[in-house]
Write a protein that holds these residues in place. Structure first.
Motif, PDB file in Angstrom:
ATOM      1  N   ILE A  82       0.661  -1.291  -0.059  1.00 16.69           N
ATOM      2  CA  ILE A  82      -0.024   0.006   0.112  1.00 16.69           C
ATOM      3  C   ILE A  82       1.026   1.312   0.133  1.00 16.69           C
ATOM      4  N   SER A  83       0.282   2.566  -0.306  1.00 17.84           N
ATOM      5  CA  SER A  83       1.109   3.737  -0.138  1.00 17.84           C
ATOM      6  C   SER A  83       0.074   4.652   0.662  1.00 17.84           C
ATOM      7  N   THR A  93      -4.719   9.030   3.272  1.00 11.60           N
ATOM      8  CA  THR A  93      -5.352   8.202   2.375  1.00 11.60           C
ATOM      9  C   THR A  93      -4.409   7.101   1.882  1.00 11.60           C
ATOM     10  N   VAL A  94      -5.053   5.880   1.979  1.00  3.90           N
ATOM     11  CA  VAL A  94      -4.298   4.625   1.546  1.00  3.90           C
ATOM     12  C   VAL A  94      -4.693   4.064   0.449  1.00  3.90           C
ATOM     13  N   THR A  95      -3.656   3.851  -0.617  1.00  2.00           N
ATOM     14  CA  THR A  95      -3.894   3.252  -1.815  1.00  2.00           C
ATOM     15  C   THR A  95      -3.340   1.920  -2.135  1.00  2.00           C
ATOM     16  N   THR A 101      -3.051  -9.026  -1.664  1.00  2.88           N
ATOM     17  CA  THR A 101      -2.058  -8.829  -0.606  1.00  2.88           C
ATOM     18  C   THR A 101      -2.841  -8.103   0.699  1.00  2.88           C
ATOM     19  N   THR A 102      -2.136  -8.327   1.889  1.00  3.11           N
ATOM     20  CA  THR A 102      -2.584  -7.600   3.067  1.00  3.11           C
ATOM     21  C   THR A 102      -1.559  -6.562   3.533  1.00  3.11           C
ATOM     22  N   ALA A 103      -2.048  -5.577   4.437  1.00  4.52           N
ATOM     23  CA  ALA A 103      -1.309  -5.070   4.999  1.00  4.52           C
ATOM     24  C   ALA A 103      -1.795  -4.424   6.488  1.00  4.52           C
ATOM     25  N   THR A 104      -0.890  -4.364   7.594  1.00  6.69           N
ATOM     26  CA  THR A 104      -1.410  -3.808   8.687  1.00  6.69           C
ATOM     27  C   THR A 104      -1.122  -2.218   8.745  1.00  6.69           C
ATOM     28  N   VAL A 105      -2.079  -1.655   8.891  1.00  7.06           N
ATOM     29  CA  VAL A 105      -1.695   0.030   8.895  1.00  7.06           C
ATOM     30  C   VAL A 105      -1.974   0.270  10.607  1.00  7.06           C
TER      31      VAL A 105
END
Length: 452
Positions: A82-83, A93-95, A101-105
């Motif tokens: 993500i970015s 804002t996450v893109t 896939t997954t990402a932990t924010v």
């Protein structure tokens, strides 16, 4: 005395005030923020496509003692998937970047100069692009629209075909079958692409599918036509013809190749009825050998009807819910008209292992032909094999020209036998055998008693 009391009260109040300052005020100053949560934008989700976005806002619980509050956004795991539009504001804002896939924010809120912080985290899922169909089969000239999913709103999908001679596709994903063969349709959106394999079948017809020839030595035409032959059938393809019953007649013209007629391929055969005027039917089969191992066949029935003939119609499938089959035999003139016959006698036979008369009263008139038509009703008793059993009919003594209807029975109990066609002769024969056996037993017993 009174003055001493006042001094004591003042001392107690002073001590309580100091205790409050020491225990309560410092604690409040060090832990005014009690928590932080992450909320998405209205109508948004933590599941986003590549190029899709979600607005995240950090919301505090409690009241900070010191301002400003410092926010830090990070992705401890899956950070490259993500970015962030910002990493040091209350809202970011996450893109989506990497499909599937997954990402932990995680966000951390920190009071400036105090050293106290709170943090929380959520999981962002980046979905992969999908296509509505990965494989489709179309007849030549037909069409179907393909669609993609899990793509960013407002993004552009580009469609291409590997074989425009087989199938074309427009900017909306509409696939048009142009010619027989196989083509790959590719949908591309950003860095992602999905494919659909399109198989196009030619349209092959034979005309007529059935015809009656009502005179001896009379020709009839049979035309084989191919449309949308594409990669599979062309002018170089060959044709072979078959005639299942030479008694009916013969193929006098049987072309082995096609000629072009507009956008179609055509081959016309000629069938000549027999010279004796005997009623007979045959199946004409045209088999096309196309490119590679491709083959296709079409059939046409030719009925040589120079004399009267019978047809039979009735239920071809019986089961537990519908065990009654109705069958009608009809006498026709050579030209197909129904004969106005009230004098002929109708004879029926069937495989009695599987079928029986539904009732005597309903079938009392089964031998009667009225206006060229006779009827019977049968009852299903047992399952047949997959090939079914037959109901036969003929009129008067002309058993050589009997007609039949095939019946498949399912959903009932099964017999450990295939069944045989049985008529009254077999029934009487069986009864006679049983009587003879009984007579033999009786005679043996009598003889034994006489000797004794």
């Amino acid at each position: 005395m009174k003055k001493n009391m006042i001094l004591k009260v003042a001392a107690v109040i002073t001590m309580l005030t100091l205790a409050l300052v020491i225990t309560v005020v410092p604690g409040t100053a060090l832990a005014a923020i009690t928590g932080v949560t992450i909320t998405p934008g209205v109508g948004q989700s933590y599941t986003i496509p590549v190029g899709g976005t979600v607005d995240l806002t950090a919301t505090l619980s409690g009241t900070p003692d010191t301002l400003p509050v410092a926010y830090t956004w990070a992705a401890p795991t899956g950070g490259s998937n993500i970015s962030f539009s910002a990493t040091d504001a209350a809202t970011t804002t996450v893109t989506g970047v990497t499909p599937g896939t997954t990402a932990t924010v995680q966000v951390t809120a920190n009071e400036t100069g105090v050293g106290s912080f709170n943090s929380t985290a959520i999981t962002i899922t980046v979905t992969a692009m999908t296509i509505s169909d990965t494989a489709i089969t179309l007849d030549g000239g037909s069409s179907k629209t393909l669609t993609v999913g899990n793509v960013a709103s407002g993004s552009t999908t580009t469609w291409t075909s590997s074989r425009d001679a087989v199938a074309t596709v427009n900017s909306s994903g509409l696939v048009q079958a142009v010619g027989a063969g196989t083509a790959t349709i590719t949908a591309t959106n950003g860095t992602q692409s999905k494919t659909c394999t399109v198989t196009v079948n030619p349209i092959i017809t034979i005309n007529p599918t059935s015809q009656n020839i009502t005179a001896a030595n009379t020709p009839g035409s049979i035309q084989l036509t191919v449309q949308y032959g594409g990669d599979l059938i062309g002018t170089a393809s060959t044709i072979s013809w078959g005639n299942s019953n030479s008694t009916a007649g013969s193929l006098t013209v049987a072309p082995t190749s096609f000629t072009t007629s507009g956008t179609s391929l055509v081959a016309t055969a000629t069938f000549l009825s027999n010279s004796t005027g005997v009623n007979a039917s045959t199946t004409i089969t045209a088999t096309i050998a196309g490119s590679g191992t491709y083959t296709a066949s079409k059939t046409s029935t030719v009925n040589v009807r120079t004399a009267r003939y019978l047809t039979i119609e009735g239920d071809t499938a019986l089961n537990k819910s519908d065990r009654y089959g109705d069958y009608t035999v009809t006498l026709h003139e050579a030209n197909g008209d129904v004969v106005n016959d009230d004098t002929s006698t109708v004879h029926w036979s069937w495989s009695s292992s599987y079928l029986s008369l539904s009732s005597a009263s309903l079938n009392d008139s089964r031998a009667v032909m009225t206006d060229g038509v006779g009827k019977i009703q049968l009852y299903a008793r047992y399952n047949t094999s997959s090939s079914g059993t037959r109901v036969y009919a003929w009129i008067n003594s002309d058993s050589g020209n009997k007609v039949y209807s095939t019946v498949v029975i399912t959903g009932l109990s099964s017999l450990p036998q295939t069944g045989q066609d049985m008529t009254l002769v077999y029934v009487l024969g069986g009864t006679a055998a049983a009587l003879l056996a009984a007579a033999g037993v009786w005679y043996g017993i009598r003889k034994k008693r006489t000797v004794a």
